[in-house]
Design a protein around this motif. Sequence first.
Motif, PDB file in Angstrom:
ATOM      1  N   ALA A 118      83.701 -24.496  44.864  1.00  0.00           N
ATOM      2  CA  ALA A 118      83.134 -24.465  46.215  1.00  0.00           C
ATOM      3  C   ALA A 118      83.114 -25.875  46.805  1.00  0.00           C
ATOM      4  O   ALA A 118      83.395 -26.074  47.990  1.00  0.00           O
ATOM      5  N   GLU A 119      82.807 -26.854  45.937  1.00  0.00           N
ATOM      6  CA  GLU A 119      82.717 -28.240  46.422  1.00  0.00           C
ATOM      7  C   GLU A 119      84.049 -28.708  47.001  1.00  0.00           C
ATOM      8  O   GLU A 119      84.098 -29.433  47.993  1.00  0.00           O
ATOM      9  N   ILE A 120      85.149 -28.270  46.368  1.00  0.00           N
ATOM     10  CA  ILE A 120      86.467 -28.684  46.873  1.00  0.00           C
ATOM     11  C   ILE A 120      86.726 -28.097  48.254  1.00  0.00           C
ATOM     12  O   ILE A 120      87.182 -28.781  49.166  1.00  0.00           O
ATOM     13  N   VAL A 121      86.355 -26.805  48.412  1.00  0.00           N
ATOM     14  CA  VAL A 121      86.528 -26.178  49.722  1.00  0.00           C
ATOM     15  C   VAL A 121      85.624 -26.852  50.755  1.00  0.00           C
ATOM     16  O   VAL A 121      86.034 -27.099  51.898  1.00  0.00           O
ATOM     17  N   MET A 122      84.383 -27.153  50.351  1.00  0.00           N
ATOM     18  CA  MET A 122      83.462 -27.848  51.259  1.00  0.00           C
ATOM     19  C   MET A 122      84.052 -29.191  51.679  1.00  0.00           C
ATOM     20  O   MET A 122      83.877 -29.632  52.819  1.00  0.00           O
ATOM     21  N   GLY A 123      84.729 -29.818  50.758  1.00  0.00           N
ATOM     22  CA  GLY A 123      85.362 -31.099  51.069  1.00  0.00           C
ATOM     23  C   GLY A 123      86.391 -30.957  52.168  1.00  0.00           C
ATOM     24  O   GLY A 123      86.524 -31.819  53.051  1.00  0.00           O
ATOM     25  N   GLY A 153      75.212 -23.964  58.814  1.00  0.00           N
ATOM     26  CA  GLY A 153      75.080 -25.280  58.200  1.00  0.00           C
ATOM     27  C   GLY A 153      75.771 -25.323  56.843  1.00  0.00           C
ATOM     28  O   GLY A 153      76.254 -24.300  56.329  1.00  0.00           O
ATOM     29  N   LEU A 154      75.818 -26.513  56.229  1.00  0.00           N
ATOM     30  CA  LEU A 154      76.555 -26.706  54.978  1.00  0.00           C
ATOM     31  C   LEU A 154      76.017 -25.827  53.857  1.00  0.00           C
ATOM     32  O   LEU A 154      76.770 -25.211  53.110  1.00  0.00           O
ATOM     33  N   GLU A 155      74.684 -25.753  53.752  1.00  0.00           N
ATOM     34  CA  GLU A 155      74.104 -25.021  52.633  1.00  0.00           C
ATOM     35  C   GLU A 155      74.431 -23.527  52.711  1.00  0.00           C
ATOM     36  O   GLU A 155      74.774 -22.895  51.704  1.00  0.00           O
ATOM     37  N   GLY A 156      74.369 -22.995  53.917  1.00  0.00           N
ATOM     38  CA  GLY A 156      74.700 -21.583  54.120  1.00  0.00           C
ATOM     39  C   GLY A 156      76.134 -21.281  53.723  1.00  0.00           C
ATOM     40  O   GLY A 156      76.424 -20.277  53.062  1.00  0.00           O
ATOM     41  N   VAL A 157      77.046 -22.157  54.143  1.00  0.00           N
ATOM     42  CA  VAL A 157      78.452 -21.947  53.805  1.00  0.00           C
ATOM     43  C   VAL A 157      78.645 -22.029  52.292  1.00  0.00           C
ATOM     44  O   VAL A 157      79.362 -21.221  51.697  1.00  0.00           O
ATOM     45  N   ARG A 158      77.951 -23.001  51.663  1.00  0.00           N
ATOM     46  CA  ARG A 158      78.089 -23.160  50.209  1.00  0.00           C
ATOM     47  C   ARG A 158      77.667 -21.882  49.490  1.00  0.00           C
ATOM     48  O   ARG A 158      78.322 -21.439  48.550  1.00  0.00           O
ATOM     49  N   GLN A 159      76.588 -21.252  49.964  1.00  0.00           N
ATOM     50  CA  GLN A 159      76.144 -19.986  49.361  1.00  0.00           C
ATOM     51  C   GLN A 159      77.198 -18.890  49.522  1.00  0.00           C
ATOM     52  O   GLN A 159      77.462 -18.124  48.604  1.00  0.00           O
TER      53      GLN A 159
END
Lengths: 499, 499
Positions: free
Chosen positions: A243-248, A213-219
Amino acid sequence: MAKQKKAPRPRAVPPRGFRDYFGTDVSERSKMLREIADVYQLYGFEQLESSAIETVEALGKFLPDVDRPNEGVFAWLEEEDWLALRYDLTAPLARVYAQHRNELPNPYRRFAMGPVWRNEKPGPGRFRQFYQCDADTVGSASMAADAEICAMLSDTLERVGISRGDYIIRVNNRKVLNGVMEVAGVLDPLDPDRFTNERGIVLRAIDKLDRLGLEGVRQLLGEGRKDDSGDFTKGAGLGAGQAEIVMGFMQALGDTTVRTLDNLQALVAGSGVGETGVDELRQISDLVVAQGYETDRIMLDPSVVRGLGYYTGPVYEAELTFKIKDEKGRLRQFGSVAGGGRYDDLVKRFTGQEVPATGISIGVDRLLAALRMKGRVGQTAPGPVVITVMDRDRMSDYQSMAAELRAAGIRAEVYLGNPKNFGNQLKYADKRKSPIAIIEGDVEKAAGIVQIKDLILGAELAKKASLEEWKARPSQIESPRAELIEQVRKMLLAQALSE
Amino acid sequence: MAKQKKAPRPRAVPPRGFRDYFGTDVSERSKMLREIADVYQLYGFEQLESSAIETVEALGKFLPDVDRPNEGVFAWLEEEDWLALRYDLTAPLARVYAQHRNELPNPYRRFAMGPVWRNEKPGPGRFRQFYQCDADTVGSASMAADAEICAMLSDTLERVGISRGDYIIRVNNRKVLNGVMEVAGVLDPLDPDRFTNERGIVLRAIDKLDRLGLEGVRQLLGEGRKDDSGDFTKGAGLGAGQAEIVMGFMQALGDTTVRTLDNLQALVAGSGVGETGVDELRQISDLVVAQGYETDRIMLDPSVVRGLGYYTGPVYEAELTFKIKDEKGRLRQFGSVAGGGRYDDLVKRFTGQEVPATGISIGVDRLLAALRMKGRVGQTAPGPVVITVMDRDRMSDYQSMAAELRAAGIRAEVYLGNPKNFGNQLKYADKRKSPIAIIEGDVEKAAGIVQIKDLILGAELAKKASLEEWKARPSQIESPRAELIEQVRKMLLAQALSE
């Protein structure tokens, strides 16, 4: 003979990790590969069958140690040369193209299908010899080459029996991620080692979106992640904004292709490589749409990561989207059956020149497994008609029957074992999956008739029939010998219709 | 990148004795093998694809030395096991049959086709990887199995394109020669070493009949023979009367099958094994005749020696009888393309049990060469239609044309190289053996037309045409864009008709 010393008997097994393929295993795969080849040829691709053995020097990547070359390949010293079995079809393509580049058409569209060998630990369903089926265009930097490969992959899947709607080809571009990283300012392209290492961590994190999920990847993009069991996985060390840019990037998929491209464009604004990547995706998208491939078949998808590390530009992945049950009984998508992308250093090792190339590899065993699950292969493989032997002095009568049946295009064989026990003959027919057995004893011969036994109906009736059913549709009929072919045809047709 | 140390460039060549196969080389062989498989399947044979790698222990015959196994195979030590690439398809059949004998149908009819590897000195036209194509029946001692293999071989040759009259399948029997030797009283079957040695000399002598004539063979059966250069070859040491009996065997061919059998019967009278051999030949002959195979297709021929040493009963050889020119320009028969026979110790090494087996091996490369000489393959392999690129911003227009042509079943491709030099595009089309090039520049696009260039006619006209011919049949036509498919079809048809 009597004087011979008794040697211990050898074990009748293949080497560990190898297997044999019998009957329909082989013919079904051949048929699928033939259909794939038909599509590839329609697109102007030419088949190449390179030698199974290459020099380790030409294969590259595997440097000989003192004793033996690296793991992963089967290799041995032959006179002065280290030889090895090919481990894929791309390394031989590089060697062949470098060797013959002056005679080959340029660009060179080639396909190849055949076994490759990996010296890896075998496991359940994982063998050390397996088939690959590749198509590559060498010598063209045009995105039209990539678009063509995607269109061809779509046609191929439909041709072998995957329905439209049961698959999707996702396209991404390595340059866009590089651009995203450049904009995020975390990765220094001028320090290639650090770049490669951190890019690897970032790629692996993105690839876990489905599972974590998103949170796991963000960590994982940040300091790291502790899983349920308490184990800690070190992260890529990005700051929160980075990290936010990559998540984007991962979440840049829009509800239309135009929106996806706009999202990506916004993420990479200012990065040369990133903008090139977005432009390449736009070109591919425009080209496939112009050929009639809408987003139900080929779509841009920034979350496709597989192979991003290896490729230099566009990457593609074909996924089968229908659901199957996994080993724990949970429903999940069947998943990837083919993938590929653009790589530009194909022949550089040999010639010093960079040659652009792009291609795909189809997972032959996985695709075949998918077709079996969908019932597209493996349904109709009736065995031969078996002619039983009632009188071993009349083999020529039986062989003549077989010859007549074959001349009519019907698979047929005479029982060639010891004919004494008739039960064994019927057991044999059963093992052969025979639809029909023919019986002609002395009595029949004298009367000019044959018995034609419907083995499929017979098996059904044996399971469940009442006396009435036995009478209504007898599983054995008497026919004049002269009408043998006609009656067998009729019975085969009835069997096909009642399936 | 700049810091990388420069490694010497690898040579872009396959290992010595290996080669690659391109385009039609591969597709023509595939087509031939497919046709062969169709016939085999009609006879009830099932395909087997065993692993390319076996343990040296299972392959047998090759005992490991201290350092490495014997010559002839590619073998290497892998952890504790010596592994080797298969050198034929029979040794793996033995292993597979021994391993799976309880599940396989019995008798087991199987065919196999694929590469085998020989670690031998390569020579002109002799490669260390080549195709074999085998069919065997395991588990039947019946002569009906042998007769069936001969009939199937006949059907196979006709199916791939060898006309009746251009081939003959000759059948002999090893037991008859053993009987002849027993009657001659020269060879002592109770002294196996001497028996084997002298039998070898006798077999080689008979095999030289074509080259040395009767007198030469007689000398080799006796004390020996001095050739024109004065070199002496030691003979088998038979007495004159004994040699005469063997000579009788070679010349036992009668003008009918009945006479041949009578001649052989007279030669072996009193020898149990010899009479069994004659009876087996009679059974095979009766069986194939009953199936409609007369002596124009399958005949008994006591002069067939090839393989007699290896087999235990019937042997067969398929010869193509049409004439070709040899390297010295002399006419000679094309010769053997397939051979086989009965061998009874297939799985004994593994299980201790003798299992009867009989089979054939087709020389794939030789048969394909014969078909090429007869013009049965290689005649019609037109390349794809090439759509030239006049404006690289309109790639999607060109790809759409290609898609339309493919949807109509016509091979087509867009030029993917650098489009700047139009001459290069036509050179490319030439290398691709394209029948047609499509041209759509801005002018054509605006007018809604395309140029369709007949490259085959163009090449002809360029060679020899007068101005009148150019005008009468222009090699380039203008067509409305909407009629592209129709006009291309028409042109391809005209090309096919004028061939």
